[in-house]
Each structure stands twice: as C-alpha cells, then as structure tokens.
Design an enzyme around this catalytic site. Structure first.
Site, PDB file in Angstrom:
ATOM      1  N   SER A 218      37.942  43.138  37.389  1.00  0.00           N
ATOM      2  CA  SER A 218      38.665  44.249  36.957  1.00  0.00           C
ATOM      3  C   SER A 218      38.897  45.159  38.054  1.00  0.00           C
ATOM      4  O   SER A 218      39.038  44.981  39.365  1.00  0.00           O
ATOM      5  CB  SER A 218      38.274  44.607  35.441  1.00  0.00           C
ATOM      6  N   ASP A 314      47.157  37.860  31.825  1.00  0.00           N
ATOM      7  CA  ASP A 314      45.812  38.653  31.967  1.00  0.00           C
ATOM      8  C   ASP A 314      46.005  39.610  30.724  1.00  0.00           C
ATOM      9  O   ASP A 314      46.932  40.492  30.984  1.00  0.00           O
ATOM     10  CB  ASP A 314      45.787  39.319  33.091  1.00  0.00           C
ATOM     11  N   HIS A 381      40.779  37.899  30.795  1.00  0.00           N
ATOM     12  CA  HIS A 381      40.660  38.849  31.582  1.00  0.00           C
ATOM     13  C   HIS A 381      39.665  38.355  32.559  1.00  0.00           C
ATOM     14  O   HIS A 381      40.097  37.625  33.538  1.00  0.00           O
ATOM     15  CB  HIS A 381      40.453  40.408  31.041  1.00  0.00           C
TER      16      HIS A 381
END
Ligand code: NAG
Ligand code: NAG
Ligand code: NAG
Length: 438
Positions: A218, A314, A381
């Site tokens: 991320s 995502d 994610h």
C-alpha cells in the site's frame, strides 16, 4: 463464483485517507492483526471484535511454526539525525536475522497506512501508531513474505528480514523545510527516517548484501517504488537488487462523479509535506510534482527491476479512488464496496472499467523484460504479508502460480513473470474480501 469468502486475515487491510475513523475502535491485540492499519472508515466500523479475533486465530493456526513475533528496534541514529515520526518520537523497525545461505540476503518490507494531507489529519496521526512510535506494538508477527518457514516462504525464508514501521504520513518522502515555524509541532521527516534506517541497516551488515529485495504494501508499496533506485545505489554493484510493490500502484483515475479525488488528495499530501524533493527527478522536471506521486508517471524511469503485485479489483482503490463517499451521494454503493458479490451488473461494469484502465496503464510497461507483474482479479488489497495470500494450498493463483512463486520466478529469473488474470469472477482461487463479516 469465487470461493473463499471468509478465510483472509484482516491484516491485509491497509492504507487510506480515512483510517482515522476506526483506529480507536481496535484494541492493542487487534492492532497486531490490522498491522499496517489505515483507511476504510466505513468498512471497519462495522467489523466486530469477535470476528477479528477469529480471523486472528485462523492466521496463527494456518501459519503453524512460521509464526514468529519480532520485537521493535528503535532507530539508534534517529536522535543524531533528527529523524522523527510526526509527533517527534523515534522511528524504528523490526528485524530478524538471516541464516545459512540467506545470511547475506536482505528483504525489507515497508509498512503502509495511507497518507495525511492536511494539518489536522497529520496532527491527529500523532496520537496513533501511524504517527508515533509511542503507540506502536512492541512486537509484530512475521508472516507471508516475512515468514522464516520454507513451506510458507520458499525463496526468502532464510534471508535477513526487516519490517520498517511507517510514522511519517508521506511514504517516507516528507521534508522538514515544509514544517510550520510557528510552534506547531508536526515533524515532516519521512526522507530523513528513510536515510537513517538505511544507514543503520548498512552498518549492521547490509553493506555486504549479495541479494536484496525492497518490498512494501500500500503506502509502503508506493515508498518502495519511490526509493527503489536509491536503495539499489546503496548496495554493492554486483548484488542482485530488485523491488516489489504490493498494492502500491495507485491509479490516477477520476471518481464515478467525474471528480479528481485522488489527484487532489495527492496534490495536498505533496504540497503539505514538501514531498517533491524525494520524487523521481526525471518526472519532476517534466510534470508537476504531485503527479509524480503516481507510480504510472515514474515507473518508466526506475532503472532497477520492479515487480507489481496488484489486484485489479483493489478494494482500497475502489473505495477511495473510484467511488469515494463524495461521489455517491445517493448511497447506492456501500454494499458493493464492502463485498464484490453484492455489486449489481452496472456496478460490476464500472469495476471492470477500472481494471481496464489499470491494464491499459500497465500495458506501456509490458515490454520491459525485467519487469514482473501479478495482476489478479480478486477483491483484496495487500497480498504479500499474509500467509494465506502469499503462499499456501488455498492461495490465489494465476496460471497455477501463487504470488510467492511468481515473485520467486521473477527474482531468480526462473520463468516468465508477467501474470495477468482474466476478469472477475473467472478466477476460483481468489480471496474476495467480505468486509461486512469476519
Ligand atoms: C501555524 O501555521 C499553519 C499553516 O499556516 C496554520 O494552519 C496553523 O494554524 C498555525 N498554528 C499556530 C499555532 O499559529
Ligand atoms: C464532485 O463533482 C460534482 C459535480 O460533478 C460536484 O457537485 C461535487 O461538489 C464534487 N465533489 C467533490 C467532493 O469535489
Ligand atoms: C498446480 O501446481 C501444483 C503445485 O503447486 C501441482 O501440484 C498441480 O499439479 C498443478 N496443477 C495443474 C493443473 O497444473
């Protein structure tokens, strides 16, 4: 229809602007599960602690002996270098030494957790572990790509492994010249933290690295891309050095109302925290600095081989880039944003459109033979740091390869390493998160 709606540990949730809403809701123990923390107000507020605990138990059971708690090491050089978290506390990392043939191999994993774009949001972070080491866990569990068990992490299990904690709000790219000179005590020291921790790791053996992989998830995946070439430059010329960004390819797309939500957010982050100096030089000379916070603008300038692990659906990007709450005043999206099975056909069309934009953007880089990709059509994610998504009998696969196998193929040049999935819901191996339950 895709199976596996319930087994993914919540630790894969990460990154985001509105993380602030829910961090208070989590106990210390839960925080270890939600390790990278962030984003996702609406999703997590409705998660009960009980279901979180259950996810935790499953994680431990599945990972067996691979579970290992690794203590926090405060940076010993931070004070001298004035490298501080947002609140002025000392940053740090967790390290587990390599062994056997992995003694001179180094894997760094950069923690994620969104970014802050305003004085008040950065200020609020100072009272969380994303802005202060005072609030960080004393130890974290090393799983997935950080696991030391060859069954769970076949290629990197015996490497030196470091998890860098994230407490600057800028993907390790802020600069003190943008701090307020008026008594507001917020420190923008992201780049200094980066430099300090690298210096420290070099001094404890990383100068002798023969193999190295910089990774992150991320906002940590974005940090990985931003710092990739600099990292390469720190290590011996003959070392094999590569970079892997997990869920770090944030796409510059308009939201469904036609607003430039992510672009204006990145603009604010970059301007508030003086990030331009850390961004790719070639990019900054041809574009406005905030645009160079988007990987698509500078990936072509990165000289070190890179690999992208990126879900085409995502859930963080869907909730924050494509369909932020401001773009859905009628409120027809919340169920779909929590669980892709609840999306109607017109919503799925919108999601497929987002995937198409991602693939189109990546297409430009397909020709680069050194670049690897694992673009699966799952509603998740981050996928490298959970045992279940990295490498297990029930992991998501493309062409029968797990994320770990694909990354290993690319890193060691064993096989072609561009894996692109067919559109949702074609892949039965997906973990599709159901964010309404545990
Ligand atoms: C310091 O400056 C910032 C930015 O100009 C401003 O928002 C903030 O209110 C100021 N704080 C104080 C204590 O004056
Ligand atoms: C998004 O766009 C609409 C019009 O297209 C506008 O009315 C609205 O204020 C915008 N929202 C934000 C948050 O910018
Ligand atoms: C998929 O890979 C596994 C090993 O990871 C192997 O046992 C299995 O036979 C493969 N399946 C197919 C269809 O190739």
């Amino acid at each position: 229809m895709p199976a596996n709606h319930h087994r993914l540990p919540r630790s894969s949730v990460d990154g985001g602007f509105s993380w602030w809403w829910w961090w208070r809701k989590l106990s210390k123990r839960e925080w270890t599960i939600f390790a990278a923390a962030a984003a996702f107000s609406i999703f997590l507020i409705i998660l009960s602690p009980v279901s979180v605990s259950r996810a935790f138990t499953n994680t431990s059971a599945n990972s067996g002996t691979a579970s290992v708690w690794v203590p926090f090491t405060p940076s010993s050089k931070a004070q001298k270098n004035s490298a501080f978290c947002l609140d002025g506390s000392v940053p740090g990392y967790h390290i587990r030494r390599g062994f056997g043939s992995g003694s001179d191999s180094w894997l760094l994993h950069v923690e994620g957790g969104g970014w802050c774009s305003t004085l008040s949001s950065c200020s609020a972070r100072r009272r969380t572990k994303l802005g202060s080491s005072t609030y960080m866990e004393h130890e974290v569990e090393f799983l997935g790509i950080l696991s030391h068990d060859p069954l769970h992490n076949p290629d990197f299990f015996n490497w030196n492994k470091v998890k860098l904690r994230y407490c600057d709000g800028s993907s390790f790219s802020s600069h003190p010249h943008n701090e307020f000179g008026n008594g507001t005590k917020i420190f923008f020291r992201g780049q200094l933290i980066w430099d300090t921790v690298m210096d420290e790791l070099l001094s404890i053996g990383m100068t002798k690295a023969r193999e190295a992989l910089l990774t992150g998830c991320s906002a940590g995946g974005l940090a990985t891309l931003i710092h990739c070439d600099d990292f390469r430059g720190l290590l011996p010329k003959d070392a094999n050095v590569k970079c892997l960004a997990d869920a770090g390819f944030f796409l510059n797309e308009k939201d469904i109302a036609g607003n430039h939500t992510i672009e204006s957010f990145y603009h604010d982050v970059v301007h508030l925290q003086g990030v331009a100096k850390s961004l790719n030089h070639d990019c900054v000379t041809r574009s406005e600095p905030y645009k160079c916070f988007f990987p698509q603008e500078f990936i072509g300038n990165i000289k070190t081989p890179i690999f992208l692990v990126q879900p085409a659906y995502d859930f963080w990007q869907i909730a924050n880039i494509l369909v932020p709450a401001s773009s859905d005043p009628g409120g027809s999206w919340p169920r779909c944003k929590l669980n892709i099975l609840k999306c109607d056909s017109s919503q799925l069309e919108v999601l497929h459109g987002y995937r198409n934009s991602l693939l189109k953007t990546l297409n430009e880089f397909q020709q680069n033979p050194e670049m690897g990709m694992f673009i699966n059509s799952c509603f998740v994610h981050c996928q490298t740091w959970a045992a279940e998504t990295w490498h297990s009998p029930t992991s998501p696969r493309i062409n029968n390869k797990t994320v770990a196998e694909s990354v290993g193929d690319w890193y060691f040049k064993r096989a072609a390493a561009k894996q692109i999935d067919c559109p949702y819901p074609c892949n039965p191996t997906c973990y599709n998160m159901d964010l309404t339950r545990g």
